[in-house]
Design a protein around this motif. Sequence first.
Motif, PDB file in Angstrom:
ATOM      1  N   ARG A 126      60.889  34.069 -15.202  1.00 38.86           N
ATOM      2  CA  ARG A 126      60.172  34.293 -14.024  1.00 38.86           C
ATOM      3  C   ARG A 126      58.702  33.812 -14.000  1.00 38.86           C
ATOM      4  NH1 ARG A 126      64.412  37.723 -13.484  1.00 38.86           N
ATOM      5  NH2 ARG A 126      63.792  39.392 -14.762  1.00 38.86           N
ATOM      6  N   LEU A 127      58.119  34.238 -15.116  1.00 45.14           N
ATOM      7  CA  LEU A 127      56.695  33.888 -15.186  1.00 45.14           C
ATOM      8  C   LEU A 127      56.541  32.033 -15.045  1.00 45.14           C
ATOM      9  CD1 LEU A 127      55.460  36.237 -18.023  1.00 45.14           C
ATOM     10  CD2 LEU A 127      54.625  36.166 -15.650  1.00 45.14           C
ATOM     11  N   ASP A 138      49.163  27.258 -16.322  1.00 45.17           N
ATOM     12  CA  ASP A 138      48.374  28.024 -17.576  1.00 45.17           C
ATOM     13  C   ASP A 138      49.222  28.837 -18.198  1.00 45.17           C
ATOM     14  OD1 ASP A 138      46.735  29.264 -19.057  1.00 45.17           O
ATOM     15  OD2 ASP A 138      45.221  30.097 -17.630  1.00 45.17           O
ATOM     16  N   LEU A 139      49.534  28.424 -19.378  1.00 40.19           N
ATOM     17  CA  LEU A 139      50.505  28.956 -20.622  1.00 40.19           C
ATOM     18  C   LEU A 139      49.821  30.278 -20.894  1.00 40.19           C
ATOM     19  CD1 LEU A 139      52.093  26.561 -22.513  1.00 40.19           C
ATOM     20  CD2 LEU A 139      53.212  27.903 -20.731  1.00 40.19           C
ATOM     21  N   ALA A 140      48.616  30.520 -20.929  1.00 38.69           N
ATOM     22  CA  ALA A 140      47.915  31.943 -21.247  1.00 38.69           C
ATOM     23  C   ALA A 140      48.649  32.897 -20.153  1.00 38.69           C
ATOM     24  CB  ALA A 140      46.302  31.874 -20.940  1.00 38.69           C
ATOM     25  N   ASP A 141      48.693  32.714 -19.256  1.00 35.63           N
ATOM     26  CA  ASP A 141      49.413  33.535 -18.235  1.00 35.63           C
ATOM     27  C   ASP A 141      51.018  34.047 -18.857  1.00 35.63           C
ATOM     28  OD1 ASP A 141      47.416  33.484 -16.521  1.00 35.63           O
ATOM     29  OD2 ASP A 141      48.250  32.171 -14.939  1.00 35.63           O
ATOM     30  N   SER A 248      49.712  32.951 -27.555  1.00 37.83           N
ATOM     31  CA  SER A 248      48.852  31.875 -26.940  1.00 37.83           C
ATOM     32  C   SER A 248      48.272  30.945 -27.877  1.00 37.83           C
ATOM     33  CB  SER A 248      47.523  32.641 -26.500  1.00 37.83           C
ATOM     34  OG  SER A 248      46.799  32.801 -27.420  1.00 37.83           O
ATOM     35  N   PHE A 249      48.114  31.301 -29.260  1.00 40.55           N
ATOM     36  CA  PHE A 249      47.793  30.424 -30.380  1.00 40.55           C
ATOM     37  C   PHE A 249      48.890  29.442 -30.665  1.00 40.55           C
ATOM     38  CE2 PHE A 249      46.734  28.882 -34.510  1.00 40.55           C
ATOM     39  CZ  PHE A 249      45.456  28.895 -34.618  1.00 40.55           C
ATOM     40  N   ARG A 392      42.418  32.643 -23.756  1.00 39.80           N
ATOM     41  CA  ARG A 392      42.639  33.161 -22.480  1.00 39.80           C
ATOM     42  C   ARG A 392      42.925  32.457 -21.400  1.00 39.80           C
ATOM     43  NH1 ARG A 392      41.833  36.420 -26.265  1.00 39.80           N
ATOM     44  NH2 ARG A 392      40.927  38.218 -26.001  1.00 39.80           N
ATOM     45  N   ARG A 393      42.657  30.865 -21.497  1.00 43.70           N
ATOM     46  CA  ARG A 393      43.166  29.936 -20.524  1.00 43.70           C
ATOM     47  C   ARG A 393      43.689  28.834 -21.461  1.00 43.70           C
ATOM     48  NH1 ARG A 393      38.448  31.317 -17.609  1.00 43.70           N
ATOM     49  NH2 ARG A 393      37.563  29.202 -17.936  1.00 43.70           N
TER      50      ARG A 393
END
Length: 406
Positions: A126-127, A138-141, A248-249, A392-393
């Motif tokens: 869903r994201l 934006d994969l950070a989301d 995120s990393f 973060r982004r």
Amino acid sequence: MRKQPEEHAQNWDLRHEDFNDNDFLYDVYSVMRDRAPFAHTDVPFLSATPGGAWVAVRYADCYKILQDWEHFSSNPTPEASEQLAGDLIITLDPPRQQKFRKVLNPYFSPARMKALTPQIRGETDRLIDTFISDGAGDLADVAWRQPGIVFFKYLLGMPIDDVPLCIELTDTALNGQTEEARMAAWGGLYQHIHGAVSARSGAPPQDDMIDVLLAAEIDGEKLSFADVVSNAMLLVQAGLETTASAMSFAFHYLATHPEERDRLIREPDIMPKAVEELIRYGGSIHGIPRTVAKEVVLNGHTFCPGESVLVNYASANRDAIEFPGADRCVLDRQANRHLGFGAGVHRCLGSNLARLEFRIGIEQVLTRMPDYELAPGKDAVFHGNSVTRGYRRLPVVFSPGERSTE
């Protein structure tokens, strides 16, 4: 002007602006490991001790400290105790710690976490659906919201609408620019969790973590209300920040190493090993405090009662003595006893959940946007300078896909 690694190694300050460069931080860790078994910092960060703390940076020493709770206690220093709002499981030693953990362990069992696989996959999809048809996002989301949604919705029993606020408060509490900002965020998060727990008074049980804490008994006594709130707050912090940073990393690493990204798609059988290696290599935790309870000699160094020791998981996980080629990410690394989840009696309670969220996050991104890469002309924003570090982004581009049918 950036300091030299040798200068940073003399008095390690994780909040220093130079350490927003992750590769440079690991250069400093290399110097620290080569120079002596234990470094020192005069900065009262994490330990809350005016005299600073010793820093364990080698794998073998970190592992021994984590196993030896009798000498290296999880009980905080008096200065740190003043900042705590309750009796936290992470700051207890056996036998009380083991009794407390026994209450929570069944809720994080491998079987219970595995049963959440469809729900975690659905929430991740869903994201991704919010941007999959655009060919950019934006994969950070995904990294930051997926663990929070899963934890709040399926374990903690708090509204998912609370996730953005709790992420913001947790992030500021750990990574805020000033002590005032960090303390204000801690207070805001405590008040928010306090309200959520208070709302349970007289409400029907929901079979979630808040109910488990409210019903918990240790040595025949229920936890105080303050202890329930503080431990719920601890679970929120642990469930949001560390997994999100590590994910995120991993997303960034695969975006910048397309041959590794393609290998994971081509060889899905190595995914379990790749998950462990990405957690080791990413190093999202850079310091866990211990207090010396009794005099002890470790690796030729005498530790005295009352001293603070910071156990640096991230440095230990790049120790070449334990991990050949430690500064390379080897997706199919065979022997990998990393400290990403700690060791000993305080080994991460939620490691089964974290691994599952992490793996599913990577799987769904690779399945639905297999050619993703960093967006040209847009900067990925990395936030270091703290015990948890991540992106973060993370703007990416890829071939547009269809939304999930779920």
